[in-house]
Design an enzyme around this catalytic site. Sequence first.
Site, mmCIF file in Angstrom:
data_model
loop_
_atom_site.group_PDB
_atom_site.id
_atom_site.type_symbol
_atom_site.label_atom_id
_atom_site.label_comp_id
_atom_site.label_asym_id
_atom_site.label_seq_id
_atom_site.Cartn_x
_atom_site.Cartn_y
_atom_site.Cartn_z
ATOM 1 N N HIS A 89 0.816 -1.210 0.000
ATOM 2 C CA HIS A 89 0.000 0.000 0.000
ATOM 3 C C HIS A 89 0.852 1.265 0.000
ATOM 4 O O HIS A 89 0.393 2.318 -0.426
ATOM 5 C CB HIS A 89 -0.908 0.046 1.236
ATOM 6 C CG HIS A 89 -1.929 -1.046 1.274
ATOM 7 N ND1 HIS A 89 -2.992 -1.105 0.408
ATOM 8 C CD2 HIS A 89 -2.052 -2.125 2.085
ATOM 9 C CE1 HIS A 89 -3.733 -2.173 0.678
ATOM 10 N NE2 HIS A 89 -3.173 -2.808 1.696
ATOM 11 N N HIS A 117 6.088 6.363 6.999
ATOM 12 C CA HIS A 117 5.650 5.936 5.683
ATOM 13 C C HIS A 117 5.135 7.135 4.901
ATOM 14 O O HIS A 117 5.038 8.251 5.435
ATOM 15 C CB HIS A 117 4.559 4.861 5.800
ATOM 16 C CG HIS A 117 3.324 5.341 6.475
ATOM 17 N ND1 HIS A 117 3.130 5.232 7.839
ATOM 18 C CD2 HIS A 117 2.218 5.968 5.997
ATOM 19 C CE1 HIS A 117 1.958 5.758 8.158
ATOM 20 N NE2 HIS A 117 1.384 6.210 7.061
ATOM 21 N N HIS A 119 2.409 8.798 1.667
ATOM 22 C CA HIS A 119 1.213 8.744 0.825
ATOM 23 C C HIS A 119 1.446 9.696 -0.345
ATOM 24 O O HIS A 119 1.892 10.825 -0.141
ATOM 25 C CB HIS A 119 -0.026 9.179 1.608
ATOM 26 C CG HIS A 119 -0.328 8.325 2.798
ATOM 27 N ND1 HIS A 119 -1.185 7.248 2.751
ATOM 28 C CD2 HIS A 119 0.121 8.390 4.087
ATOM 29 C CE1 HIS A 119 -1.258 6.680 3.950
ATOM 30 N NE2 HIS A 119 -0.475 7.362 4.779
ATOM 31 N N GLU A 129 -2.663 13.358 2.304
ATOM 32 C CA GLU A 129 -3.929 12.982 2.938
ATOM 33 C C GLU A 129 -4.619 14.219 3.506
ATOM 34 O O GLU A 129 -5.788 14.468 3.223
ATOM 35 C CB GLU A 129 -3.674 11.925 4.011
ATOM 36 C CG GLU A 129 -3.110 10.638 3.439
ATOM 37 C CD GLU A 129 -3.593 9.417 4.189
ATOM 38 O OE1 GLU A 129 -4.327 8.607 3.591
ATOM 39 O OE2 GLU A 129 -3.214 9.275 5.372
ATOM 40 N N HIS A 142 4.256 10.428 7.203
ATOM 41 C CA HIS A 142 3.702 10.189 8.538
ATOM 42 C C HIS A 142 4.738 9.462 9.382
ATOM 43 O O HIS A 142 5.178 8.358 9.022
ATOM 44 C CB HIS A 142 2.430 9.340 8.467
ATOM 45 C CG HIS A 142 1.261 10.047 7.874
ATOM 46 N ND1 HIS A 142 0.129 9.389 7.435
ATOM 47 C CD2 HIS A 142 1.044 11.373 7.651
ATOM 48 C CE1 HIS A 142 -0.727 10.282 6.957
ATOM 49 N NE2 HIS A 142 -0.197 11.484 7.081
ATOM 50 N N THR A 222 -5.555 6.592 9.316
ATOM 51 C CA THR A 222 -6.110 6.924 8.008
ATOM 52 C C THR A 222 -6.287 5.690 7.131
ATOM 53 O O THR A 222 -6.611 5.806 5.944
ATOM 54 C CB THR A 222 -5.230 7.944 7.271
ATOM 55 O OG1 THR A 222 -3.935 7.372 7.029
ATOM 56 C CG2 THR A 222 -5.096 9.223 8.079
#
Length: 309
Positions: A89, A117, A119, A129, A142, A222
């Site tokens: 992911h 990590h 996004h 996010e 994050h 999230t």
Amino acid sequence: MASSYFALVVLLLYLVRTPFAEGAEWTYTGEHGVDQWAKDFPSYCSGQSQSPIDLEASQVTYDSDLQPFTFSNFDNTNGITWTLLNNGHAAQVSIGSGTMQVSGGSLGGTYQVAQFHFHWGSDSTKGSEHTVNGLAYPMELHIVCFNTKYGNIGDSLANPDALAVLGFFFEISSNTNPTMQKLLDGFPNIKYGGNQTSMTPFALTNMMAGSSRYFRYRGGLTTPTCNEIVTWTVFRDTIKISETQMNAFRMLLDTQNNEIVNNYRPVQPLNGRSIRASYDDENFASASGLVFNSLVLVSSYLVSCMCRF
């Protein structure tokens, strides 16, 4: 004992992003995509204090009591092990031996880093996010930390102040970010979902932007199961990254050999929650500032498109 065991399972699932179910796996698109999370995981993902949110100026209140942070061992690379992972992911770095902790920042305790990590979007007009006045950034970092006062991860997860997550936005620059490149050099080893490799730690503060200007609110994870146990800190100063470096993230593949892109959850309703800021900026909602940032992102998108031809 049972509650501690359940809490430990939940955190491990968040840390590695493996499928979990009140009955189903989860994805960002398709049958188990973000628009189905509230139905697939009703115990948590349908809650009233979900994350991420839009940090909208009219909802933000300056709070002079928000204190500076203390980052312990964030610059120490001795005795600390890092594992770079493609969890299917996202790209993630898990912290093994060694202790990196954060305190201050009006967190009300000491939190230990478990992993960090990212996004990101399929292009540089989206990816973060959280958003600021409706504006998205190309990527968001994050840093996930657990509360040390409970003694262990499992016990911490049974409490509303279990986790503190530090969020940083990325902004496109014409220059390569040398610290990010140390991370990206390991990406050929994690191209496919489930791949992992050890990597040499670097000073984490070298990757972070300034830490004095930040937003604070209460929210949740999230990704499923979306537990509302997070004290969120989202920093205003951005980390710079080149478009070429951003494209390295977009080349990672999930367990089905699809490109990992747009791995972000849309913003969630605020539902009356307060958003506090550590700084007082009269120009926070400035239209000129928003137009400038939008033009930067659109320009980077056009450059990205031209680079693909």
